[in-house]
Structure formats: C-alpha cells, structure tokens
Design a protein around this motif. Structure first.
Motif, PDB file in Angstrom:
ATOM      1  N   PHE A  43       0.839  -1.206   0.000  1.00 33.94           N
ATOM      2  CA  PHE A  43       0.000   0.000   0.000  1.00 33.94           C
ATOM      3  C   PHE A  43       0.872   1.254   0.000  1.00 33.94           C
ATOM      4  N   ASP A  44       1.884   1.275   0.857  1.00 36.33           N
ATOM      5  CA  ASP A  44       2.775   2.442   0.915  1.00 36.33           C
ATOM      6  C   ASP A  44       3.516   2.640  -0.407  1.00 36.33           C
ATOM      7  N   LYS A  45       4.003   1.544  -0.986  1.00 37.69           N
ATOM      8  CA  LYS A  45       4.736   1.643  -2.253  1.00 37.69           C
ATOM      9  C   LYS A  45       3.797   2.050  -3.387  1.00 37.69           C
ATOM     10  N   THR A  76       5.165   9.057  -9.919  1.00 41.62           N
ATOM     11  CA  THR A  76       5.477   8.597 -11.274  1.00 41.62           C
ATOM     12  C   THR A  76       4.230   8.668 -12.149  1.00 41.62           C
ATOM     13  N   ASN A  77       4.459   8.519 -13.454  1.00 40.08           N
ATOM     14  CA  ASN A  77       3.359   8.455 -14.416  1.00 40.08           C
ATOM     15  C   ASN A  77       3.175   7.043 -14.948  1.00 40.08           C
ATOM     16  N   PRO A 110       1.730   3.553 -15.866  1.00 40.37           N
ATOM     17  CA  PRO A 110       0.357   3.055 -16.004  1.00 40.37           C
ATOM     18  C   PRO A 110      -0.019   2.196 -14.802  1.00 40.37           C
ATOM     19  N   ILE A 111      -1.308   2.113 -14.512  1.00 41.47           N
ATOM     20  CA  ILE A 111      -1.782   1.354 -13.351  1.00 41.47           C
ATOM     21  C   ILE A 111      -1.355  -0.101 -13.430  1.00 41.47           C
ATOM     22  N   ASP A 112      -1.409  -0.697 -14.644  1.00 44.87           N
ATOM     23  CA  ASP A 112      -1.027  -2.108 -14.756  1.00 44.87           C
ATOM     24  C   ASP A 112       0.458  -2.314 -14.473  1.00 44.87           C
ATOM     25  N   GLU A 113       1.291  -1.285 -14.785  1.00 34.75           N
ATOM     26  CA  GLU A 113       2.718  -1.388 -14.481  1.00 34.75           C
ATOM     27  C   GLU A 113       2.954  -1.267 -12.978  1.00 34.75           C
ATOM     28  N   VAL A 114       2.223  -0.384 -12.311  1.00 29.69           N
ATOM     29  CA  VAL A 114       2.303  -0.275 -10.852  1.00 29.69           C
ATOM     30  C   VAL A 114       1.921  -1.615 -10.222  1.00 29.69           C
ATOM     31  N   ALA A 115       0.844  -2.199 -10.722  1.00 24.56           N
ATOM     32  CA  ALA A 115       0.392  -3.496 -10.208  1.00 24.56           C
ATOM     33  C   ALA A 115       1.465  -4.559 -10.387  1.00 24.56           C
ATOM     34  N   SER A 116       2.086  -4.578 -11.564  1.00 27.69           N
ATOM     35  CA  SER A 116       3.121  -5.573 -11.845  1.00 27.69           C
ATOM     36  C   SER A 116       4.311  -5.416 -10.917  1.00 27.69           C
ATOM     37  N   ARG A 167      -4.681   8.841  -7.625  1.00 25.52           N
ATOM     38  CA  ARG A 167      -3.669   9.618  -8.356  1.00 25.52           C
ATOM     39  C   ARG A 167      -4.244  10.974  -8.769  1.00 25.52           C
ATOM     40  N   LYS A 168      -5.479  10.998  -9.232  1.00 23.10           N
ATOM     41  CA  LYS A 168      -6.098  12.231  -9.705  1.00 23.10           C
ATOM     42  C   LYS A 168      -6.244  13.249  -8.592  1.00 23.10           C
TER      43      LYS A 168
END
Length: 334
Positions: free
Chosen positions: A286-288, A296-297, A299-305, A331-332
């Motif tokens: 959660f913190d990360k 960072t910008n 994408p959500i799927d990259e953050v998830a990965s 993020r918004k």
C-alpha cells in the motif's frame, strides 16, 4: 535501533563492482538483490555494518575507501542536496549539513569549527570494527570532500582546502591522499578534519531560496523521524526488509531464509506479535503503491506488476480495500 538510507550501501556496492569486486554473493546471503532495491528504503545500522564487513573482507586495496567516497555525487543525497543548494552561501550550507548530518551516510559525529581564516568540518568517527575503520573513515572524508566540491561548482568555484586530518596512523603510502586533497594531510590526529579557506564560503548561491530551504528542511525532518522509529520487534524488521525492494517483493520463504529462520518459526513469531506476513506485505504494498501513484506516471497495470500482482484488477481491488478508492482516483486527487 536506528536505520540509515539504503543508498549508502547501494553506492558502496556499485563502487565495488566498478572496481572489479563481486558483491552479489554477500547481498544474496542477506536476501538482498541490488537490482530491485528501493532507493527510498532504510536499512538497520547493524545489518549494514555486517554486510559491509563481509563485502570488504576480500578487498586488498588500502585506498578503497577514498575511491568509493569520491564517487558519491550530489544526486545520491536526495532532499539533503536540495536543502544545501537552497542555502545563502557555502558557509550556511555547512551549518545546515552539520544540523542534518544524519540524513547523509557518515559514521560518526560532525561538527563545524570556525576560525578567522578557515572553517573546518570535523568528524569524530564512530567506533567501528577494525577491519572497517580506515575504509569507512576514508569513504566518509572523501565523500564529504566530493560534496563540498559539487556544491561550490554551483557557483563555478573550485574548492581550496587548507588542511585535512585523519584519525588513524599514517599509512605507508600517502600519495593518493595528497593527490586527492591537494593540501597538507595529517594522520594520527584526535579526529578527522577538512579545513576550508573562509574566502571560499561567502559567495552567494544563485539558487538561494528561503521557501525552498524550509520545504527541504521539512523533508529532512521527516527522514530523521522515520529513522529513529523503534524496530525491535520481528514484525518491524520484516517490514524494513520488504521495504528494501522496489519490486519483486520477496516471499515469506525468502524472508525467513534471510532472517535465518524456518518459515514455520517466522509465521509463529509474527502471530505472537498479533500480525502476519500477509498483513505486513499488504501494508508495504500500500505504501509503495501510494508512492508510485504520487511520484510517477507509470500506467496502473505497471504499478500493479511492480508490486507483484499478475493482473491490474487484483491490484485495483486490493487498493480499494486499503484506501476506499481506486488507484486512478487516488492519483487524480493527489
């Protein structure tokens, strides 16, 4: 027990690699992978010293510390660098550097001695194992010298030292020291000392800004507060270990191995502390996640990965459970 920035260890490891040494086996024994380290992570002081002792055991070069310290540039100090650069001049930067020295990498206590002709940064080295003493002192003194040089380059000014002291006996070969510092170098002194001519310290910094200074001072205060948190319980140590990784967070099997415990023992001890590996892992994720979404910008799927999720949907569900909102909305709104 206090912690220190992982960057000090990371820069040391990278320096050893560039000098032909192989640090990876030592890191692996402690469950650490250099390529996945989180630059924002903290490491226990005792663990860092243990790793450094093992890293330097095969090192033959007597000047390895000098070579490592001079490689740490301004970018390696994070908000500490910006704090110094927003000061009025180099003298004020030295004062701020002493005040917030614990944000840096030195082992010891630094003070500022002022005189009519020179101002000196004085380091009283910490008590260290004999095998580490000279290496760490050399690294810290040459690293401080590099920091001073880089700050003065901000005003297109070369640093001119009056004198440098070291607190250990004179080595057989002093040429590398004299070549680096370009001044008189003394050994077997009561403490370490870098004396700078006062004429070097009064030129105004072009980026001096009180608002910026206050902002970065607040960031440094937060770093210091975090490092002085107690982590005596096993759960705290497990959390700190997980925080070391930017991605590919280790499994409970990996963590147990790094701590020299059986997985079953680790689970039982965490249960005794009224937590579990999964709860700690979720908290770290959660913190990360918040950090990645805010800074960072990606994408959500990259953050998830990066956080170990096979699908973005699983990450979205978990993040909503933790925060009450989706990653995109979080993020918004930040």
């Amino acid at each position: 027990m206090t912690t220190r920035s992982i960057l000090g260890l990371a820069y040391t490891v990278n320096s050893l690699k560039s000098l032909g040494y192989l640090p990876q086996p030592v890191l692996e024994r402690h469950g650490i992978k250099l390529e996945t380290l989180d630059p924002f992570a903290e490491i226990e002081r005792s663990l860092e010293l243990q790793i450094l002792s093992e890293l330097f055991a095969p090192v033959a070069s007597p000047h390895i510390g000098l070579e490592m310290g001079i490689r740490i540039g301004l970018a390696g100090y994070g908000p500490f660098t910006m704090l110094l650069m927003s000061c009025q001049n180099a003298y004020e930067a030295c004062r701020a550097g002493v005040r917030y020295q614990s944000v840096g990498y030195s082992y010891g206590e630094i003070r500022l001695d002022t005189g009519t002709e020179v101002t000196a940064l004085c380091l009283q080295p910490a008590a260290l194992p004999n095998a580490l003493n000279r290496i760490i002192i050399d690294r810290d003194v040459s690293g401080t010298y590099r920091l001073i040089k880089d700050i003065l380059l901000n005003i297109e000014q070369e640093v001119s030292l009056a004198e440098v002291w070291f607190s250990y006996p004179k080595p057989d070969d002093v040429n590398p020291y004299e070549a680096m510092f370009q001044c008189e170098v003394k050994f077997d002194q009561p403490y370490c000392r870098i004396a700078i001519k006062n004429t070097e310290l009064s030129t105004p910094f072009p980026n001096a800004n009180q608002t910026a200074y206050d902002y970065y001072r607040a960031q440094c205060d937060q770093v210091i507060a975090k490092r002085t948190e107690s982590i005596e319980h096993l759960s705290g140590k497990v959390r700190k270990h997980l925080e070391l990784f930017a991605y590919e967070l280790p499994s409970i099997v990996d963590v147990a191995e790094a701590f020299g415990l059986a997985e079953r023992t680790l689970r039982r001890q965490l249960k005794n502390e009224e937590t579990s590996y999964q709860k700690i892992l979720d908290s770290v994720r959660f913190d990360k996640a918040k950090q990645l979404l805010q800074t960072t910008n990606l994408p959500i799927d990259e953050v998830a990965s990066r956080l170990g999720y096979q699908e973005a949907a699983s990450f979205n569900h978990a993040f909503q459970r933790w925060s009450g909102t989706t990653p995109s909305k979080f993020r918004k709104n930040t």
